[in-house]
Design a protein around this motif. Structure first.
Motif, PDB file in Angstrom:
ATOM      1  N   LEU A 108      -1.367  19.341  -4.815  1.00 33.92           N
ATOM      2  CA  LEU A 108      -2.547  19.515  -5.663  1.00 33.92           C
ATOM      3  C   LEU A 108      -3.042  18.172  -6.168  1.00 33.92           C
ATOM      4  CD1 LEU A 108      -1.412  22.568  -7.858  1.00 33.92           C
ATOM      5  CD2 LEU A 108      -2.632  22.593  -5.668  1.00 33.92           C
ATOM      6  N   ASP A 109      -4.369  17.996  -6.231  1.00 32.16           N
ATOM      7  CA  ASP A 109      -4.899  16.753  -6.773  1.00 32.16           C
ATOM      8  C   ASP A 109      -4.806  16.787  -8.298  1.00 32.16           C
ATOM      9  OD1 ASP A 109      -7.026  18.291  -7.721  1.00 32.16           O
ATOM     10  OD2 ASP A 109      -8.406  17.654  -6.150  1.00 32.16           O
ATOM     11  N   LEU A 110      -5.139  15.652  -8.910  1.00 35.37           N
ATOM     12  CA  LEU A 110      -4.958  15.521 -10.363  1.00 35.37           C
ATOM     13  C   LEU A 110      -5.753  16.562 -11.139  1.00 35.37           C
ATOM     14  CD1 LEU A 110      -4.842  11.662 -10.632  1.00 35.37           C
ATOM     15  CD2 LEU A 110      -3.280  13.170 -11.856  1.00 35.37           C
TER      16      LEU A 110
ATOM     17  N   MET B 242       9.439  29.592 -15.730  1.00 33.17           N
ATOM     18  CA  MET B 242      10.571  28.745 -15.341  1.00 33.17           C
ATOM     19  C   MET B 242      10.031  27.764 -14.305  1.00 33.17           C
ATOM     20  SD  MET B 242      13.645  31.584 -15.098  1.00 33.17           S
ATOM     21  CE  MET B 242      14.963  30.375 -14.874  1.00 33.17           C
ATOM     22  N   LEU B 243      10.101  26.475 -14.617  1.00 27.96           N
ATOM     23  CA  LEU B 243       9.385  25.465 -13.833  1.00 27.96           C
ATOM     24  C   LEU B 243      10.313  24.353 -13.367  1.00 27.96           C
ATOM     25  CD1 LEU B 243       6.730  24.038 -12.881  1.00 27.96           C
ATOM     26  CD2 LEU B 243       6.518  23.126 -15.203  1.00 27.96           C
ATOM     27  N   VAL B 244      10.328  24.121 -12.044  1.00 30.22           N
ATOM     28  CA  VAL B 244      10.950  22.941 -11.440  1.00 30.22           C
ATOM     29  C   VAL B 244       9.822  22.029 -10.988  1.00 30.22           C
ATOM     30  CG1 VAL B 244      12.406  22.055  -9.575  1.00 30.22           C
ATOM     31  CG2 VAL B 244      12.940  24.263 -10.630  1.00 30.22           C
ATOM     32  N   SER B 245       9.803  20.796 -11.468  1.00 36.21           N
ATOM     33  CA  SER B 245       8.722  19.888 -11.072  1.00 36.21           C
ATOM     34  C   SER B 245       9.122  18.444 -11.330  1.00 36.21           C
ATOM     35  CB  SER B 245       7.442  20.200 -11.858  1.00 36.21           C
ATOM     36  OG  SER B 245       6.389  19.328 -11.474  1.00 36.21           O
ATOM     37  N   HIS B 246       8.635  17.538 -10.464  1.00 37.88           N
ATOM     38  CA  HIS B 246       8.790  16.116 -10.765  1.00 37.88           C
ATOM     39  C   HIS B 246       7.528  15.581 -11.445  1.00 37.88           C
ATOM     40  CE1 HIS B 246       6.944  15.873  -6.621  1.00 37.88           C
ATOM     41  NE2 HIS B 246       6.219  14.965  -7.239  1.00 37.88           N
ATOM     42  N   ASP B 247       6.573  16.461 -11.729  1.00 35.16           N
ATOM     43  CA  ASP B 247       5.361  16.071 -12.459  1.00 35.16           C
ATOM     44  C   ASP B 247       5.657  16.172 -13.958  1.00 35.16           C
ATOM     45  OD1 ASP B 247       2.868  16.047 -13.806  1.00 35.16           O
ATOM     46  OD2 ASP B 247       1.847  16.678 -11.980  1.00 35.16           O
TER      47      ASP B 247
ATOM     48  N   LEU C  77       0.852  -1.185   0.000  1.00 35.68           N
ATOM     49  CA  LEU C  77       0.000   0.000   0.000  1.00 35.68           C
ATOM     50  C   LEU C  77       0.891   1.239   0.000  1.00 35.68           C
ATOM     51  CD1 LEU C  77      -2.644  -0.983   2.738  1.00 35.68           C
ATOM     52  CD2 LEU C  77      -2.775  -1.344   0.266  1.00 35.68           C
ATOM     53  N   LEU C  78       0.719   2.102  -0.998  1.00 36.69           N
ATOM     54  CA  LEU C  78       1.530   3.308  -1.120  1.00 36.69           C
ATOM     55  C   LEU C  78       0.610   4.523  -1.201  1.00 36.69           C
ATOM     56  CD1 LEU C  78       4.170   2.093  -3.752  1.00 36.69           C
ATOM     57  CD2 LEU C  78       4.474   2.287  -1.271  1.00 36.69           C
ATOM     58  N   ASP C  79       0.720   5.408  -0.219  1.00 41.72           N
ATOM     59  CA  ASP C  79      -0.099   6.618  -0.168  1.00 41.72           C
ATOM     60  C   ASP C  79       0.791   7.814  -0.493  1.00 41.72           C
ATOM     61  OD1 ASP C  79      -1.865   8.651   0.321  1.00 41.72           O
ATOM     62  OD2 ASP C  79      -2.470   7.969   2.311  1.00 41.72           O
ATOM     63  N   GLU C  80       0.641   8.353  -1.685  1.00 40.44           N
ATOM     64  CA  GLU C  80       1.441   9.488  -2.159  1.00 40.44           C
ATOM     65  C   GLU C  80       2.945   9.243  -2.004  1.00 40.44           C
ATOM     66  OE1 GLU C  80       0.344  11.766  -3.863  1.00 40.44           O
ATOM     67  OE2 GLU C  80      -1.736  12.155  -3.357  1.00 40.44           O
ATOM     68  N   PRO C  81       3.463   8.156  -2.580  1.00 40.75           N
ATOM     69  CA  PRO C  81       4.887   7.844  -2.385  1.00 40.75           C
ATOM     70  C   PRO C  81       5.831   8.819  -3.064  1.00 40.75           C
ATOM     71  CG  PRO C  81       3.946   6.420  -4.061  1.00 40.75           C
ATOM     72  CD  PRO C  81       2.798   7.191  -3.468  1.00 40.75           C
ATOM     73  N   THR C  82       5.331   9.622  -4.011  1.00 44.46           N
ATOM     74  CA  THR C  82       6.211  10.503  -4.774  1.00 44.46           C
ATOM     75  C   THR C  82       6.350  11.895  -4.162  1.00 44.46           C
ATOM     76  OG1 THR C  82       4.463  11.368  -6.234  1.00 44.46           O
ATOM     77  CG2 THR C  82       5.498   9.296  -6.868  1.00 44.46           C
ATOM     78  N   ASN C  83       5.629  12.166  -3.078  1.00 44.16           N
ATOM     79  CA  ASN C  83       5.586  13.535  -2.549  1.00 44.16           C
ATOM     80  C   ASN C  83       6.954  14.083  -2.153  1.00 44.16           C
ATOM     81  OD1 ASN C  83       2.946  14.144  -2.932  1.00 44.16           O
ATOM     82  ND2 ASN C  83       2.369  14.209  -0.784  1.00 44.16           N
ATOM     83  N   HIS C  84       7.831  13.223  -1.644  1.00 43.79           N
ATOM     84  CA  HIS C  84       9.130  13.696  -1.160  1.00 43.79           C
ATOM     85  C   HIS C  84      10.259  13.347  -2.129  1.00 43.79           C
ATOM     86  CE1 HIS C  84       7.366  14.712   2.745  1.00 43.79           C
ATOM     87  NE2 HIS C  84       6.755  13.560   2.711  1.00 43.79           N
ATOM     88  N   LEU C  85       9.897  12.987  -3.361  1.00 42.68           N
ATOM     89  CA  LEU C  85      10.907  12.532  -4.313  1.00 42.68           C
ATOM     90  C   LEU C  85      11.165  13.566  -5.399  1.00 42.68           C
ATOM     91  CD1 LEU C  85       9.820   8.815  -4.883  1.00 42.68           C
ATOM     92  CD2 LEU C  85      11.295   9.761  -3.097  1.00 42.68           C
TER      93      LEU C  85
ATOM     94  N   MET D 197      -0.395  -4.430  -5.623  1.00 40.17           N
ATOM     95  CA  MET D 197      -0.043  -3.075  -5.188  1.00 40.17           C
ATOM     96  C   MET D 197      -1.241  -2.154  -5.390  1.00 40.17           C
ATOM     97  SD  MET D 197       2.869  -0.480  -6.666  1.00 40.17           S
ATOM     98  CE  MET D 197       1.946  -0.141  -8.164  1.00 40.17           C
ATOM     99  N   ILE D 198      -1.536  -1.335  -4.384  1.00 43.43           N
ATOM    100  CA  ILE D 198      -2.555  -0.298  -4.484  1.00 43.43           C
ATOM    101  C   ILE D 198      -1.891   1.013  -4.120  1.00 43.43           C
ATOM    102  CG2 ILE D 198      -4.840   0.463  -3.757  1.00 43.43           C
ATOM    103  CD1 ILE D 198      -5.456  -2.394  -2.909  1.00 43.43           C
ATOM    104  N   VAL D 199      -1.975   2.000  -5.007  1.00 46.80           N
ATOM    105  CA  VAL D 199      -1.253   3.248  -4.808  1.00 46.80           C
ATOM    106  C   VAL D 199      -2.185   4.443  -4.976  1.00 46.80           C
ATOM    107  CG1 VAL D 199      -0.493   3.240  -7.227  1.00 46.80           C
ATOM    108  CG2 VAL D 199       0.720   4.652  -5.580  1.00 46.80           C
ATOM    109  N   ILE D 200      -2.071   5.386  -4.049  1.00 49.73           N
ATOM    110  CA  ILE D 200      -2.731   6.685  -4.168  1.00 49.73           C
ATOM    111  C   ILE D 200      -1.675   7.668  -4.662  1.00 49.73           C
ATOM    112  CG2 ILE D 200      -3.864   8.575  -2.932  1.00 49.73           C
ATOM    113  CD1 ILE D 200      -4.783   6.510  -0.842  1.00 49.73           C
ATOM    114  N   SER D 201      -1.954   8.351  -5.738  1.00 49.43           N
ATOM    115  CA  SER D 201      -1.001   9.337  -6.255  1.00 49.43           C
ATOM    116  C   SER D 201      -1.741  10.373  -7.083  1.00 49.43           C
ATOM    117  CB  SER D 201       0.065   8.650  -7.114  1.00 49.43           C
ATOM    118  OG  SER D 201       0.951   9.607  -7.670  1.00 49.43           O
ATOM    119  N   HIS D 202      -1.173  11.590  -7.115  1.00 52.05           N
ATOM    120  CA  HIS D 202      -1.698  12.648  -7.976  1.00 52.05           C
ATOM    121  C   HIS D 202      -0.758  12.900  -9.148  1.00 52.05           C
ATOM    122  CE1 HIS D 202      -4.938  13.335  -5.286  1.00 52.05           C
ATOM    123  NE2 HIS D 202      -4.219  13.873  -4.327  1.00 52.05           N
ATOM    124  N   ASP D 203       0.128  11.943  -9.424  1.00 52.33           N
ATOM    125  CA  ASP D 203       1.086  12.075 -10.516  1.00 52.33           C
ATOM    126  C   ASP D 203       0.621  11.198 -11.675  1.00 52.33           C
ATOM    127  OD1 ASP D 203       3.315  11.663 -12.264  1.00 52.33           O
ATOM    128  OD2 ASP D 203       4.652  12.362 -10.679  1.00 52.33           O
TER     129      ASP D 203
END
Length: 559
Positions: A482-484, A502-507, A172-180, A199-205
């Motif tokens: 932010l949600d999707l 000028m954009l820095v993002s992992h999205d 179970l992964l709840d927003e695993p990308t938030n700190h990456l 695997m069940i994952v919650i993500s907004h990416d």
């Protein structure tokens, strides 16, 4: 398999699931999506036993081992490697069995215990743990550092590594990308694709979900609606359903007309060519996006800047970094992160800033935004440059004790009348009305910012930026909370923006939708990146593989 049949689930007086049903087969990789507050985290709590259903049937195979990321901040002097190794519950049980057998002095029990310890992977546990730690962005020098020496975001990465270390049938992964950052995110995707369990994952990416899931479950109106396919497939299917509704169709038609009008007006004008091309890109995606935007908590647009200088700014032999700490001895030199920058930012550019963690992306943005002072060199700004800055840590630009209304009043007072747009009033009532367009209504305008959620803080920062009518947007990880649907609204607003970004993002979906070019911050330099995001992802994977191989070789040599 996991069976949820006619389950009703309440949190206090709120019904989050109402006679909801869904089935997950072994080995499925599922994306759990839905608006903020729809009940995604409550459903996770049901799965992990944190809460129980009020009615209906719910079952998980009793023999399944479950792994999830602990949400508490670890406080321990253990090394990063040892902390992650202890995530392997099977290995810990085998170690305990060995200790018990040795204490009993039972030869047969010791033989069985040592065999179990070997089967549990005692021999390669440090190598497995370190591969996870390095993959998530740590350096080899940090492998033996105590957990307490890391900041909160890095400790949460260690919690993620610890969850991945655990042998499991259900992850179970709840927003695993938030700190990456993007480099760690690309590595995590590759790891999850190899994961053999359910695997069940919650993500907004969006791109993360597309890469690692084959099933999407939408939490909608207290139901669990299952779709075959990843997030984009789900979005396509749901878009078809929603387009049958007149309201969504009308909204889509208005947006398309707005974009087409801009394209027709400026496609032949050289100075507007890039912005027009961005609208074409947005128009191509509109048919799918419009129904999703209908779900956004709010929609907004960046107003046309009052003026657009060209060039926006120029950096000449500039070096950026951090001044010495206040308690440092006299004469302590500043810390230089990037040096000898010779770059110009032109009107209409849409620049994505790439680079591994710690290379200086945020340092670059902070210095351009005046949050840091350049250590050396020159930054010359075009006449009339107006910067809208979204800091990665929202509280860098917000005051926790102040309310949204107090933030807006102060912003209005700090904006000279001659820099305001025509009709832009600073009266309290006009500012309340403006806050209302960003869903700050009623008592929320007088709520202390420090008590708000991450999404609400992000919304307030966007509100303040839009009010200023900037011509240069500096956005450092604007999508973290932010949600999707709101991310899509932000992407559309950026594509309609008349100024420079000028954009820095992992999205990556946002980077692809908005940016026409990329700068790479690496090894102390800032240079144009000759390639697209796919090329950059491959570069990151190759580098991560090299670091892991070097670490494995060093560990082997140490033995």
């Amino acid at each position: 398999m996991i069976v949820v049949k006619n389950v009703t689930l309440r949190r206090g007086v709120k019904v989050v699931l109402d006679r909801a049903s869904v089935v997950f087969a072994p080995g499925e990789k599922v994306g759990l999506v839905g608006r903020n507050g729809a009940g995604k985290s409550s459903f996770f709590a049901l799965l992990n036993g944190g809460i129980h259903e009020d009615s209906g049937e719910f079952s998980i195979p009793a023999q399944w081992q479950m792994a999830q990321v602990a949400q508490d901040m670890p406080e321990t002097e253990q090394s990063a490697t040892d902390f992650v190794i202890e995530g392997d519950s099977v290995l810990l049980a085998a170690r305990a069995e060995v200790a018990a057998a040795e204490a009993s002095d039972d030869g047969m029990a010791m033989a069985h215990a040592y065999m179990a310890l070997n089967d549990a992977g005692e021999h390669d546990a440090p190598a497995r743990a370190q591969a996870l730690i390095l993959g998530l962005g740590f350096s080899t020098a940090q492998l033996d550092q105590p957990v307490n020496s890391f900041s909160g975001g890095w400790r949460m990465r260690l919690q993620l590594a610890r969850a991945l270390m655990c042998p499991s049938d259900l992850l179970l992964l709840d927003e695993p990308t938030n700190h990456l950052d993007l480099d760690a995110l690309v590595w995590l995707e590759a790891w999850l694709k190899r994961y053999a369990g359910t695997m069940i994952v919650i993500s907004h990416d969006r791109e993360f979900l597309d890469a690692v899931t084959q099933v999407t479950v939408h939490v909608d109106n207290a139901k669990l609606v299952r779709y075959g396919g990843n997030y984009s497939k789900f979005e396509d299917m749901r878009a078809e359903q929603m387009l049958l509704q007149q309201a969504a169709m009308a909204k889509q038609a208005d947006k398309i007309a707005h974009l087409q009008k801009f394209i027709d007006r400026f496609k032949a004008k050289a100075s507007k060519a890039k912005q027009a091309q961005s609208r074409v890109k947005a128009l191509e995606r509109m048919e799918k996006i419009a129904p999703v935007l209908a779900d956004a908590e709010f929609n907004f647009e960046f107003k046309e800047p009052i003026n657009v200088p060209n060039p926006m700014l120029s950096m000449l032999d500039a070096s950026f970094g951090y001044p010495p700490p206040a308690d440092a001895p006299a004469g302590t030199p500043p810390t230089v992160i990037v040096r000898n920058i010779n770059r110009s930012v032109l009107a209409g550019q849409r620049i994505g800033i790439l680079g591994a963690n710690g290379q200086g992306k945020s340092t670059l943005v902070k210095t351009v935004a005046h949050a840091l002072t350049a250590i050396s060199g020159e930054i010359s700004e075009g006449k009339g440059l107006s910067i809208g800055y979204f800091a990665q840590q929202e509280l860098d630009v917000l005051r926790p004790q102040d309310t949204p209304l107090e933030h807006m009043i102060r912003l209005a007072k700090d904006t000279p009348a001659h820099l305001r747009a025509p009709g832009q009033s600073g009266t309290e009532q006009s500012l309340r009305t403006f806050l209302g367009t960003f869903n700050f209504g009623g008592d929320m305008v007088k709520q202390a910012v420090g008590t708000m959620s991450g999404g609400e803080k992000a919304r307030l920062v966007l509100c303040m930026i839009v009010w200023q009518r900037p011509n240069l947007l500096l956005l450092d990880e604007p999508t973290n909370h932010l949600d999707l649907a709101t991310r899509e609204a932000l992407g559309m607003a950026l594509n309609e923006f008349e100024g420079t970004v000028m954009l820095v993002s992992h999205d990556r979906a946002l980077l692809r939708a908005v940016c026409d070019e990329f700068w790479l911050v690496s090894k102390g330099a800032v240079e144009p990146f000759d390639g697209d995001l796919d090329d950059y992802q491959q570069l990151l994977l190759d580098e991560a593989r090299r670091v892991r191989e070097e670490a494995a070789a060093a560990l082997k040599k140490a033995r």
